[in-house]
Motif scaffolding. Sequence first.
Motif, short mmCIF file in Angstrom:
data_model
loop_
_atom_site.label_atom_id
_atom_site.label_comp_id
_atom_site.label_asym_id
_atom_site.label_seq_id
_atom_site.Cartn_x
_atom_site.Cartn_y
_atom_site.Cartn_z
N ASP A 86 56.26 -2.02 45.04
CA ASP A 86 54.94 -2.22 44.43
C ASP A 86 55.01 -3.03 43.15
OD1 ASP A 86 56.27 -0.18 43.17
OD2 ASP A 86 54.45 0.91 42.65
N ILE A 87 56.20 -3.13 42.54
CA ILE A 87 56.33 -3.91 41.30
C ILE A 87 56.73 -5.35 41.60
CG2 ILE A 87 57.56 -4.08 39.11
CD1 ILE A 87 57.99 -1.03 39.32
N LEU A 88 57.81 -5.50 42.40
CA LEU A 88 58.36 -6.83 42.64
C LEU A 88 57.89 -7.45 43.95
CD1 LEU A 88 62.03 -6.13 41.58
CD2 LEU A 88 60.22 -7.17 40.22
N GLY A 89 57.54 -6.63 44.92
CA GLY A 89 57.21 -7.16 46.23
C GLY A 89 55.82 -7.74 46.32
N ASN A 90 55.51 -8.24 47.51
CA ASN A 90 54.19 -8.80 47.70
C ASN A 90 53.18 -7.67 47.89
OD1 ASN A 90 54.92 -7.92 50.17
ND2 ASN A 90 54.78 -9.88 51.21
N GLU A 91 51.91 -8.00 47.90
CA GLU A 91 50.87 -6.98 47.96
C GLU A 91 50.57 -6.55 49.39
OE1 GLU A 91 47.52 -8.47 45.88
OE2 GLU A 91 48.58 -8.66 44.00
N ASN A 92 51.18 -7.19 50.38
CA ASN A 92 50.92 -6.82 51.77
C ASN A 92 51.57 -5.51 52.16
OD1 ASN A 92 49.53 -9.21 52.00
ND2 ASN A 92 51.30 -10.34 52.76
N HIS A 94 52.57 -1.85 51.15
CA HIS A 94 52.34 -0.76 50.18
C HIS A 94 53.51 0.22 50.26
CE1 HIS A 94 50.26 2.67 48.25
NE2 HIS A 94 49.63 1.71 47.62
N PRO A 95 53.89 0.85 49.14
CA PRO A 95 55.02 1.78 49.15
C PRO A 95 54.84 2.95 50.13
CG PRO A 95 54.45 1.26 46.91
CD PRO A 95 53.42 0.62 47.76
N THR A 96 53.58 3.35 50.38
CA THR A 96 53.38 4.47 51.30
C THR A 96 53.71 4.09 52.74
OG1 THR A 96 51.06 3.86 51.53
CG2 THR A 96 51.60 5.51 49.88
N ARG A 97 53.73 2.80 53.06
CA ARG A 97 54.06 2.38 54.41
C ARG A 97 55.56 2.42 54.68
NH1 ARG A 97 49.83 -0.09 57.23
NH2 ARG A 97 51.44 -0.90 58.62
N THR A 98 56.35 2.63 53.63
CA THR A 98 57.80 2.73 53.80
C THR A 98 58.27 4.17 53.97
OG1 THR A 98 58.15 2.85 51.41
CG2 THR A 98 58.18 0.65 52.43
N HIS A 99 57.37 5.11 53.93
CA HIS A 99 57.73 6.53 54.11
C HIS A 99 57.79 6.82 55.61
CE1 HIS A 99 55.90 7.43 49.90
NE2 HIS A 99 57.00 6.72 49.83
N TYR A 100 58.89 6.48 56.22
CA TYR A 100 59.00 6.62 57.67
C TYR A 100 59.19 8.06 58.11
CZ TYR A 100 60.07 1.74 56.82
OH TYR A 100 60.03 0.45 56.39
N GLN A 101 59.76 8.89 57.24
CA GLN A 101 60.07 10.27 57.62
C GLN A 101 58.86 11.19 57.53
OE1 GLN A 101 61.20 8.69 54.97
NE2 GLN A 101 61.01 9.96 53.16
N ILE A 102 57.75 10.72 56.98
CA ILE A 102 56.56 11.54 56.81
C ILE A 102 55.62 11.30 57.98
CG2 ILE A 102 54.61 12.03 55.29
CD1 ILE A 102 56.29 11.13 52.97
N ALA A 103 54.88 12.34 58.38
CA ALA A 103 53.91 12.20 59.46
C ALA A 103 52.86 11.17 59.09
CB ALA A 103 53.26 13.55 59.75
N SER A 104 52.30 10.51 60.10
CA SER A 104 51.40 9.38 59.84
C SER A 104 50.13 9.80 59.12
CB SER A 104 51.05 8.70 61.16
OG SER A 104 50.43 9.61 62.03
N TRP A 105 49.64 11.00 59.36
CA TRP A 105 48.39 11.40 58.69
C TRP A 105 48.62 11.87 57.26
CZ3 TRP A 105 50.69 14.32 62.46
CH2 TRP A 105 51.12 15.57 62.11
N LEU A 106 49.89 11.98 56.86
CA LEU A 106 50.19 12.41 55.49
C LEU A 106 50.64 11.27 54.58
CD1 LEU A 106 52.12 15.74 56.08
CD2 LEU A 106 49.84 15.46 55.19
#
Length: 163
Positions: A86-92, A94-106
Amino acid sequence: MSWCLRQVSQCVQKLWAPQSQQVRYRYHKDKLEKGKLIRRFGYEESLLQRGLLPHVDGKKLPIPIYEPKNSWTESKALFGQNDYIDILGNENLHPTRTHYQIASWLRGVKGNELQVLIRKKKVLGKGIFPYSNPIKWRNINKRVKYLYKFMNYKTNQFVVNKE
């Protein structure tokens, strides 16, 4: 007739089934002659009740060999690897999209229990979940219904937002 029959039956009972009286030959003196009563013969006490002792009598337990922890395991080495997106990367991305181990609705949810359950219903309702897990699906619906009633009937609706 019944009186005669009763008398005859009582006589027959006395002849054929005489009452016996128990004779007890246990006296306190006989107990003392036998000696002290032995209880728990062969039992070994595992708890030490003799006072403060550092260890149990017998062989000491071995001390495990010290092994330092591996600080470069995969989970420790890759911890926080996506924090900079979220600091260095592009805006496309989001950090929450990298949480692969969490259920999709959470992933990235901000809200109360009712909002999370509504989101879970929306995600799982399209698939096979309601048919494969009917009791869980029913419990989710019941909980949503209860929380909806609670929010509408038991909370103060006249809260003024100060902005």
